[in-house]
Write a protein that holds these residues in place. Structure first.
Motif, PDB file in Angstrom:
ATOM      1  N   ILE A  84       6.843   8.399  -3.122  1.00  0.00           N
ATOM      2  CA  ILE A  84       6.445   9.725  -3.586  1.00  0.00           C
ATOM      3  C   ILE A  84       6.837   9.896  -5.051  1.00  0.00           C
ATOM      4  CG2 ILE A  84       6.664  12.197  -3.168  1.00  0.00           C
ATOM      5  CD1 ILE A  84       7.506  11.403  -0.278  1.00  0.00           C
ATOM      6  N   ALA A  85       7.956   9.310  -5.406  1.00  0.00           N
ATOM      7  CA  ALA A  85       8.422   9.430  -6.788  1.00  0.00           C
ATOM      8  C   ALA A  85       7.616   8.538  -7.718  1.00  0.00           C
ATOM      9  CB  ALA A  85       9.902   9.063  -6.859  1.00  0.00           C
ATOM     10  N   PHE A  86       7.197   7.378  -7.207  1.00  0.00           N
ATOM     11  CA  PHE A  86       6.436   6.446  -8.036  1.00  0.00           C
ATOM     12  C   PHE A  86       5.116   6.132  -7.368  1.00  0.00           C
ATOM     13  CE2 PHE A  86       9.951   5.489 -10.838  1.00  0.00           C
ATOM     14  CZ  PHE A  86      11.064   5.681 -10.049  1.00  0.00           C
ATOM     15  N   PRO A  87       4.138   6.990  -7.487  1.00  0.00           N
ATOM     16  CA  PRO A  87       2.911   6.822  -6.715  1.00  0.00           C
ATOM     17  C   PRO A  87       1.970   5.735  -7.229  1.00  0.00           C
ATOM     18  CG  PRO A  87       2.780   8.793  -8.050  1.00  0.00           C
ATOM     19  CD  PRO A  87       4.136   8.229  -8.277  1.00  0.00           C
ATOM     20  N   ASN A  88       2.261   5.134  -8.371  1.00  0.00           N
ATOM     21  CA  ASN A  88       1.380   4.104  -8.917  1.00  0.00           C
ATOM     22  C   ASN A  88       1.168   2.999  -7.876  1.00  0.00           C
ATOM     23  OD1 ASN A  88       0.185   2.006 -10.243  1.00  0.00           O
ATOM     24  ND2 ASN A  88       1.578   2.015 -11.988  1.00  0.00           N
ATOM     25  N   PRO A  89      -0.104   2.776  -7.470  1.00  0.00           N
ATOM     26  CA  PRO A  89      -0.347   1.817  -6.387  1.00  0.00           C
ATOM     27  C   PRO A  89       0.146   0.410  -6.692  1.00  0.00           C
ATOM     28  CG  PRO A  89      -2.423   2.735  -7.222  1.00  0.00           C
ATOM     29  CD  PRO A  89      -1.336   3.435  -7.918  1.00  0.00           C
ATOM     30  N   ALA A  90       0.114   0.000  -7.966  1.00  0.00           N
ATOM     31  CA  ALA A  90       0.624  -1.333  -8.287  1.00  0.00           C
ATOM     32  C   ALA A  90       2.099  -1.420  -7.922  1.00  0.00           C
ATOM     33  CB  ALA A  90       0.422  -1.627  -9.763  1.00  0.00           C
TER      34      ALA A  90
ATOM     35  N   THR B 157       3.779   0.594  -5.762  1.00  0.00           N
ATOM     36  CA  THR B 157       4.032   0.726  -4.333  1.00  0.00           C
ATOM     37  C   THR B 157       3.627  -0.528  -3.569  1.00  0.00           C
ATOM     38  OG1 THR B 157       1.948   1.923  -4.148  1.00  0.00           O
ATOM     39  CG2 THR B 157       3.967   3.236  -4.124  1.00  0.00           C
ATOM     40  N   THR B 158       2.616  -1.267  -4.078  1.00  0.00           N
ATOM     41  CA  THR B 158       2.262  -2.529  -3.419  1.00  0.00           C
ATOM     42  C   THR B 158       3.450  -3.478  -3.458  1.00  0.00           C
ATOM     43  OG1 THR B 158      -0.006  -2.258  -4.165  1.00  0.00           O
ATOM     44  CG2 THR B 158       0.631  -4.424  -3.375  1.00  0.00           C
ATOM     45  N   ILE B 159       4.055  -3.591  -4.639  1.00  0.00           N
ATOM     46  CA  ILE B 159       5.238  -4.451  -4.749  1.00  0.00           C
ATOM     47  C   ILE B 159       6.325  -3.947  -3.810  1.00  0.00           C
ATOM     48  CG2 ILE B 159       7.041  -5.275  -6.294  1.00  0.00           C
ATOM     49  CD1 ILE B 159       5.089  -5.245  -8.554  1.00  0.00           C
ATOM     50  N   ALA B 160       6.428  -2.620  -3.724  1.00  0.00           N
ATOM     51  CA  ALA B 160       7.463  -2.049  -2.847  1.00  0.00           C
ATOM     52  C   ALA B 160       7.228  -2.454  -1.397  1.00  0.00           C
ATOM     53  CB  ALA B 160       7.472  -0.533  -2.986  1.00  0.00           C
ATOM     54  N   VAL B 161       5.966  -2.400  -0.969  1.00  0.00           N
ATOM     55  CA  VAL B 161       5.661  -2.780   0.421  1.00  0.00           C
ATOM     56  C   VAL B 161       6.087  -4.224   0.670  1.00  0.00           C
ATOM     57  CG1 VAL B 161       3.828  -3.206   2.089  1.00  0.00           C
ATOM     58  CG2 VAL B 161       3.768  -1.150   0.684  1.00  0.00           C
ATOM     59  N   PHE B 162       5.673  -5.112  -0.245  1.00  0.00           N
ATOM     60  CA  PHE B 162       6.042  -6.523  -0.062  1.00  0.00           C
ATOM     61  C   PHE B 162       7.549  -6.699  -0.052  1.00  0.00           C
ATOM     62  CE2 PHE B 162       2.174  -8.544   0.344  1.00  0.00           C
ATOM     63  CZ  PHE B 162       1.258  -8.176  -0.632  1.00  0.00           C
TER      64      PHE B 162
ATOM     65  N   GLY C  45      -7.030   4.978  -2.525  1.00  0.00           N
ATOM     66  CA  GLY C  45      -6.329   5.340  -3.755  1.00  0.00           C
ATOM     67  C   GLY C  45      -4.830   5.241  -3.622  1.00  0.00           C
ATOM     68  N   ASN C  46      -4.173   6.246  -4.120  1.00  0.00           N
ATOM     69  CA  ASN C  46      -2.715   6.212  -4.140  1.00  0.00           C
ATOM     70  C   ASN C  46      -2.127   6.281  -2.751  1.00  0.00           C
ATOM     71  OD1 ASN C  46      -3.127   6.283  -6.804  1.00  0.00           O
ATOM     72  ND2 ASN C  46      -2.105   8.222  -7.191  1.00  0.00           N
ATOM     73  N   VAL C  47      -2.906   6.817  -1.827  1.00  0.00           N
ATOM     74  CA  VAL C  47      -2.346   7.064  -0.504  1.00  0.00           C
ATOM     75  C   VAL C  47      -2.337   5.811   0.368  1.00  0.00           C
ATOM     76  CG1 VAL C  47      -2.448   8.621   1.460  1.00  0.00           C
ATOM     77  CG2 VAL C  47      -3.365   9.334  -0.741  1.00  0.00           C
ATOM     78  N   PHE C  48      -3.152   4.832   0.005  1.00  0.00           N
ATOM     79  CA  PHE C  48      -3.325   3.668   0.867  1.00  0.00           C
ATOM     80  C   PHE C  48      -2.008   3.016   1.251  1.00  0.00           C
ATOM     81  CE2 PHE C  48      -5.627   0.278   2.756  1.00  0.00           C
ATOM     82  CZ  PHE C  48      -4.918  -0.880   2.497  1.00  0.00           C
ATOM     83  N   ASN C  49      -1.160   2.794   0.269  1.00  0.00           N
ATOM     84  CA  ASN C  49       0.064   2.035   0.545  1.00  0.00           C
ATOM     85  C   ASN C  49       1.084   2.788   1.364  1.00  0.00           C
ATOM     86  OD1 ASN C  49      -0.956  -0.097  -0.862  1.00  0.00           O
ATOM     87  ND2 ASN C  49       0.137   0.343  -2.745  1.00  0.00           N
TER      88      ASN C  49
END
Lengths: 243, 292, 356
Positions: free
Chosen positions: C21-27, C29-34, C154-158
């Motif tokens: 939520i604090a860093f919504p940039n999908p790039a 958050t993708t790294i965050a998921v991994f 968009g941003n919500v995907f991750n």
């Protein structure tokens, strides 16, 4: 009553007969010593009794039942514990954790619960107190001095309430004060019913502590009696000197 | 069908000899140093590429090229051992696996940068032409490779069993501490052993590259097969490695003919699992006796 | 002291939960998921390899099995995209765990070195099976997973993936913590230090190891499943990735193998770094070289990992304040000498028993 009986046991390593029709026995409630020159087969005897080696011939009985083919964990569960010449503790576990490894708690429920449950903890602390290292309880066991490790090994097998304890050179590398303390503790435990079989090179220790001494030479027993008798036995002197 | 099987057996034995070269180095290193050199596969591929470069740029014959690549790789092996492996004190076996794996990745990267990722294969008259034996056509390289393997393994055995150094090496293999106590410089022995293992990889690389297409990533598949072979032969067993190499390759080639090439690969690994079920120490490995 | 630790953990927890939520940039958050996924995988791996000391390098099998399990389930049961596949993740984990039972039993019949190789061999067998069993796995073509609904763009995907990954991580951490403090875990640690001695003290080494193996496979399987759904499609070399184990092992080693937080720490450091490298150095060769060098440097400089090094430092700081530690130290010096002599004698004696 004979707690442990080793009957005509043979064990060879390649061409070397480490045990040659060896027969010994340990009376219940005794402190029995086992001495002999280097290479006489004492440690091999310990190994076959506690399941670390398989024998080629003969029989081993514990409380009348056969343990000839038993594995080390089976032997332990039957009530026989041993220590090692080169002390074996769990170096990365703390002293207290070392104590709990051997504590007997049966069943899945026991396994799943925390190891530091109050009853077990009490007992572990008491035993550490008994050998005098309770102040070290939170140190990694690997940090202990050699003598302290020996005491720890002694303590952690006690937690399982063994009937008979096999000590492999308990006095080796330990300073004189500690040796006396060790002897005291063995006597105390013996009074409460624990049987001991002690392998040692330290003659003073053995003769002062044991009520019966057996002497091994070249894989077999050559003498058996009170410390005084064994001391005077010519065969014993020859074994030690004549080799 | 019988003809095909016979051919498969012959090819299996001949390729097995090549694998024996690579596997012997691996098991030797394990026997002396108790480390598993995951980079052995990558070093083989490096050797293959070196032979390739020598031939491509300087037109040096593959076998002649070995006179260059083997000493160079020997020195590389020494370097790797001294700089990257000797410093590992605790948990040696586990950490050495990770370190050698990293070395393998580095080698793969470097090769990729210099040579690209396309598959290449070594070429020479003896690779491209064949000799006819009955109805069967056999590329000369298989025979040459077999002979090379025999010569090098023969030299290795001579080194191990007839020289003073070999004695020190075998002593270190059996009992490191005892060897030290009788005055053997175990660290020096370790470094040289590693060097020998890598030099053997150079030779194996040439033979491997001559018989299969390869690219920098080929080392992964190769090391997994080599590991299977030395486990089967018994880790640290010098006679187990060649025997296991030949056995595995023959079985693989025969399976390829009887069943299908697709499953031949799987059989390789499945066989290991089966054998370990029955005999966990491999064919000639030491029984891990209970620590007293 | 404890209050500080707990507050610290709570703050950390809140940061982690609020992160996307604090860093919504999908790039990002993708790294965050991994990162969270790998943290969960490393924690799961650690439950077996870290605690028992048996380094398994074939857990990529369970990652792959989890991936294929969820893919096949979605395909055969016609599961639509959305939240339902997420609910199937534990099931995929169980599938992996079921395979781990026989695989683990076979592998554990061998000791440390052969064990590593047999785990690697099992991995390659399964990877080859994935290629060869075309009717089931579609071979190299692979399988696609259902696409999530349009509302997830968009941003919500991750976001759902992030929180699912977090859930797996939490589950893994709780399990790891509980094992560590149970008598079972103590048995595992004893096996790690001295397996034969543990056996001789009544520890059921065989079943203990196998259970840890299966538990770790369960978590790695779940990670594989979520990973597959996140990416959207799988094929053999991707689902059964040979580098997976080494990456996970490195994370655990970096952070401190056998500790609770170590693998998580290692993942939080290495995964973003790896993603960065993949982006910057798209030429595969350079990426491998740098990664390999990083690897080597980490292992040589910090063979025990970050956590244990910190812990040792912490113990030093604490005990330097205590007095009355002199007596054991003096005795220790004397005993060290005798111990060395004794050890040399003991080894000699050990030899002479076999030769005399």
């Amino acid at each position: 009553m004979k707690l442990l009986e080793v009957s005509k046991v043979c064990k060879s390593f390649g061409g070397i007969r480490a045990l040659d029709a060896c027969s010994i026995d340990v009376e219940k409630g005794s402190i029995t010593g086992l001495i002999g020159p280097n290479g006489s087969g004492k440690t091999t005897l310990f190994n076959v009794v506690t399941g670390y080696e398989m024998i080629d011939a003969g029989e081993i009985l514990f409380e009348g039942g056969s343990i000839t083919d038993a594995t080390p964990d089976k032997v332990f569960r039957l009530g026989m514990a041993r220590t090692f010449q080169l002390t074996r503790i769990f170096p990365r576990l703390t002293v207290l954790e070392n104590m709990h490894v051997a504590s007997q708690r049966e069943g899945i429920r026991a396994l799943l619960s925390r190891w530091s449950s109050s009853q077990e903890q009490q007992r572990a602390l008491e035993l550490l107190e008994f050998v005098g290292i309770v102040h070290l309880k939170d140190l990694p066991a690997g940090n202990l001095s050699y003598g302290q490790k020996k005491l720890l090994e002694f303590a952690y097998i006690l937690i399982a309430d063994p009937q008979v304890i096999l000590l492999d050179e308990p006095a080796g590398g330990v300073n004189p004060t500690m040796i006396n303390q060790l002897a005291e503790r063995i006597r105390t435990l013996n009074k409460s019913g624990v049987t001991f079989l002690v392998v040692e090179h330290n003659m003073e220790f053995v003769m002062g502590l044991c009520d019966r001494v057996m002497v091994m030479h070249r894989g077999t027993k050559i003498a058996d009696g009170t410390p005084k008798q064994v001391r005077k036995n010519p065969a014993v002197l020859e074994a030690y000197l004549g080799d | 069908m019988a003809q095909l099987i016979l051919e498969a057996i012959i090819t299996g034995i001949l390729s097995g000899a090549v694998y024996a070269l690579m596997a012997s180095g691996l098991t030797l290193i394990f026997g002396v140093m108790e480390i598993i050199n995951i980079a052995q596969g990558a070093l083989v591929i490096l050797g293959a590429y070196l032979s390739y470069a020598l031939q491509d740029k300087f037109h040096i014959d593959l076998f002649m090229g070995l006179l260059l690549t083997m000493p160079v790789m020997f020195l590389l092996g020494l370097l790797i051992e001294i700089v990257l492996i000797r410093p590992l004190k605790r948990d040696r076996t586990m950490l050495s696996i990770l370190v050698t794996f990293a070395i393998a990745l580095i080698i793969e990267g470097v090769l990729g940068v210099f040579f690209g990722t396309n598959y290449v294969q070594l070429h020479s008259w003896y690779i491209d032409s064949t000799i006819q034996i009955g109805d069967y056509y056999l590329s000369y390289i298989y025979i040459f490779g077999f002979v090379l393997s025999l010569i090098l393994l023969g030299l290795l055995y001579f080194l191990l069993y007839r020289t003073k150094f070999g004695f020190g090496l075998r002593a270190s293999m059996q009992n490191r501490t005892a060897a030290e106590l009788i005055g053997i410089d175990v660290e020096r022995v370790s470094a040289i052993t590693f060097g020998i293992g890598v030099a053997l990889a150079a030779a194996g690389g040439m033979a491997y590259g001559a018989t299969s297409a390869f690219n920098p990533a080929s080392h992964l598949d190769l090391i997994s097969r080599l590991l299977v072979i030395i486990i089967l032969g018994g880790m640290g067993s010098m006679k187990g490695a060649p025997i296991a190499s030949v056995v595995m390759l023959v079985i693989e080639d025969v399976t390829s003919v009887i069943w299908s090439p697709v499953w031949a690969n799987t059989v390789f690994f499945a066989l290991l699992v089966v054998i370990l079920l029955v005999r966990p120490r491999g064919l000639f490995g030491q029984l891990e006796s209970r620590k007293q | 002291m404890k209050a500080v630790r707990i507050t610290g953990l709570i703050v950390l927890g809140m940061l982690v939960v609020a992160f996307p939520i604090a860093f919504p940039n999908p790039a990002v958050t993708t790294i965050a998921v991994f990162t969270v996924l790998f943290a969960a995988a490393a924690t799961g791996w650690n439950i077996f390899s870290g605690y028992s000391g048996y380094i398994a390098l074939g857990h990529g099998v369970y990652f792959g099995l989890g991936s294929y399990a969820i893919a096949l389930m979605c395909q055969d049961w016609k599961i639509p995209g959305g939240t339902i596949p997420l609910l199937l993740i534990p099931l995929a984990g169980i599938v992996a765990a079921i395979f781990a039972l026989p695989f683990g039993w076979i592998a554990l019949r061998t000791r440390r070195h052969a064990f590593i190789v047999i785990t690697i061999a099992t991995f390659f067998i399964m990877q080859l099976m994935a290629y060869n069993l075309r009717p089931i796995t579609h071979g190299s073509a692979g399988i696609s997973l259902p696409l999530p609904p349009p509302s997830w763009t968009g941003n919500v995907f991750n976001i759902p993936f992030y929180y699912s990954a977090l859930a797996i991580l939490l589950f893994a951490l709780l399990t790891s913590w509980w094992v560590r403090n149970s008598k079972y875990g103590l048995g595992l640690l004893a096996i790690r230090d001295d397996e034969d001695r543990a056996l001789s003290l009544g520890v059921n080494t065989g079943p203990f190891k196998l259970v840890a193996f299966v538990i770790s496979a369960f978590f790695v399987g779940m990670v594989g499943a979520l990973h597959a759904y996140f990416i959207g499609s799988i094929f053999p070399p991707f689902a059964f990735d040979a580098l997976f184990d080494v990456i996970v092992a490195l994370m655990a080693f970096l952070g401190g193998i056998g500790t609770l937080a170590g693998p998580v720490l290692g993942a939080f450091i290495l995964e973003p770094t790896q993603q960065y490298f993949t982006l910057e150095f798209s030429n595969n060769g350079y990426y491998l070289i740098i990664y390999g060098i990083l690897f080597v440097v980490i292992i040589l400089l910090m063979p025990e990992g970050i956590m244990p090094t910190l812990q040792k430092y912490w113990i030093k700081v604490r005990s330097s304040g205590n007095s009355g530690q002199n007596e054991p130290e003096e005795v220790e010096k004397k005993n060290k000498k005798t111990a060395v002599l004794k050890a040399a004698k003991g080894e000699e004696k050990g030899q002479s028993h076999e030769t005399a």
